[in-house]
Design an enzyme around this catalytic site. Structure first.
Site, PDB file in Angstrom:
ATOM      1  N   GLN A 123      -4.319  -1.992   9.554  1.00  0.00           N
ATOM      2  CA  GLN A 123      -4.118  -3.291   8.898  1.00  0.00           C
ATOM      3  C   GLN A 123      -4.669  -4.414   9.770  1.00  0.00           C
ATOM      4  OE1 GLN A 123      -2.878  -3.811   5.682  1.00  0.00           O
ATOM      5  NE2 GLN A 123      -3.612  -5.867   6.104  1.00  0.00           N
ATOM      6  N   LYS A 130       0.837  -1.203   0.000  1.00  0.00           N
ATOM      7  CA  LYS A 130       0.000   0.000   0.000  1.00  0.00           C
ATOM      8  C   LYS A 130       0.877   1.261   0.000  1.00  0.00           C
ATOM      9  CE  LYS A 130      -3.674  -2.583   2.155  1.00  0.00           C
ATOM     10  NZ  LYS A 130      -4.275  -3.100   3.381  1.00  0.00           N
ATOM     11  N   ASP A 144     -11.077   2.511   3.864  1.00  0.00           N
ATOM     12  CA  ASP A 144     -11.385   1.093   3.645  1.00  0.00           C
ATOM     13  C   ASP A 144     -12.895   0.882   3.521  1.00  0.00           C
ATOM     14  OD1 ASP A 144      -9.250  -0.632   3.325  1.00  0.00           O
ATOM     15  OD2 ASP A 144      -8.803  -0.741   5.473  1.00  0.00           O
TER      16      ASP A 144
END
Ligand code: NAP
Length: 281
Positions: free
Chosen positions: A93, A49, A116
């Site tokens: 994460q 990422k 997200d």
């Protein structure tokens, strides 16, 4: 023989588009990534990422916390990042170590920085058809269908899996694109009865060899979201690729299909967050 949907090439295109658009912003989009512990797979995802951010000309700020981090410390960090002007998006994460309450952590992220699209506020906006962000993996699948001119309207769409991250939002997006959606899960008896009807079949289960050729309709578009390891340790999806490829009209490979698209759509969401944050959207 099916057309292979090239997720890698399309992801590069989506990222290039985001990079170009970001040049018009007064300030570079910024992503804060929180990694708790040292799970090797999570490390790989975070590095990926950060690499994508660099490629798009975005900034990334890594916050690496020890595995034994307490809930209150993690919440404090999120609170601080929620108020940080340089941070447009926050990503925690997953999975988190056992002692941490994942739901509480994800809900602590300010909805306008929830790139997200996991916060209940954004999930709700998605379901009512007025989304701010789109969940990365299902949005990546929709982008693939669009790029390859695969019609959804009026089509029979079958989604295998009903997780909050993939299955449920996938069904929502297909329905909003006017597909007729059936969602199957572990309690669905006779999976093949549904899959054989599918013009668009999306598999997001995580089981090697789940989708065999006899379960697929001739000419279907088969999208394999799963990332599994087979007996030889090789990355593969749920679909028996070699057997299904001659029967389908379109198919995504694993690797090189949905995976790169998920990453690209995250960049798209960071750009959206930055534009809104800077009052440009
Ligand atoms: P998950 O939370 O474990 O959900 C799996 C779903 O599959 C559940 O809804 C489960 O049903 C269902 N299921 C299990 N066995 C089944 C069976 N025999 N028949 C039909 N449905 C069955 O997983 P996830 O997070 O959604 O991820 C799914 C897969 O996609 C995994 O392989 C993951 O690694 C991969 N993934 C890939 C990307 C990407 O970017 N490519 C992103 C996210 C996830 P129940 O609800 O009844 O338990």
């Amino acid at each position: 023989m099916a057309t292979r949907i090239d997720g890698k090439a399309l992801a590069a295109k989506v990222k290039a588009r985001a990079a170009e658009e970001a040049k018009g912003l007064a300030r570079k989009p910024g992503l804060a990534v929180i990694l708790v512990g040292d799970d090797p797979a999570s490390r790989v995802y975070v590095t990926g990422k950060e690499k994508d951010c660099a490629e798009c000309g975005f900034l990334s700020f890594e916050h690496k916390l020890p595995a034994e981090t307490a809930q209150v410390e993690l919440l404090q960090l999120i609170e601080q990042l929620n108020g940080d002007e340089d941070v447009d998006g926050i990503l925690v994460q997953l999975p988190l170590p056992e002692q941490l309450n994942e739901e509480q952590v994800l809900n602590a992220i300010a909805p306008e920085k929830d790139v997200d699209c996991f916060h209940p506020f954004n999930v709700g906006r998605l379901v009512i058809g007025d989304p701010v962000f789109l969940p990365c993996t299902p949005a990546g699948v929709m982008e693939m269908l669009k790029e390859y001119d695969i019609p959804v309207q009026g089509k029979q769409c079958v989604v295998l899996g009903r997780s909050n991250i993939v299955g449920k939002p996938m069904g929502t997006l297909l329905m909003q694109a006017d597909g007729t959606v059936t969602t199957c899960h572990s309690r669905t008896p006779n999976l093949a009865k549904y899959t054989r009807e599918a013009d668009i079949l999306v598999s997001a289960v995580g089981r090697v060899g789940l989708v065999t050729a006899d379960m697929v309709k001739e000419g279907a578009a088969v999208i394999d979201v799963a990332m599994n390891r087979n007996a030889e340790g090789k990355l593969c999806g749920d679909v028996d690729f070699a057997a299904v490829e001659p029967k389908a009209a379109y198919i995504t490979p694993v690797p090189g299909g949905v995976g790169p698209m998920t990453r690209a759509m995250l960049m798209q969401n960071i750009l959206t967050a930055a534009k809104r944050h800077q009052g440009m959207d």
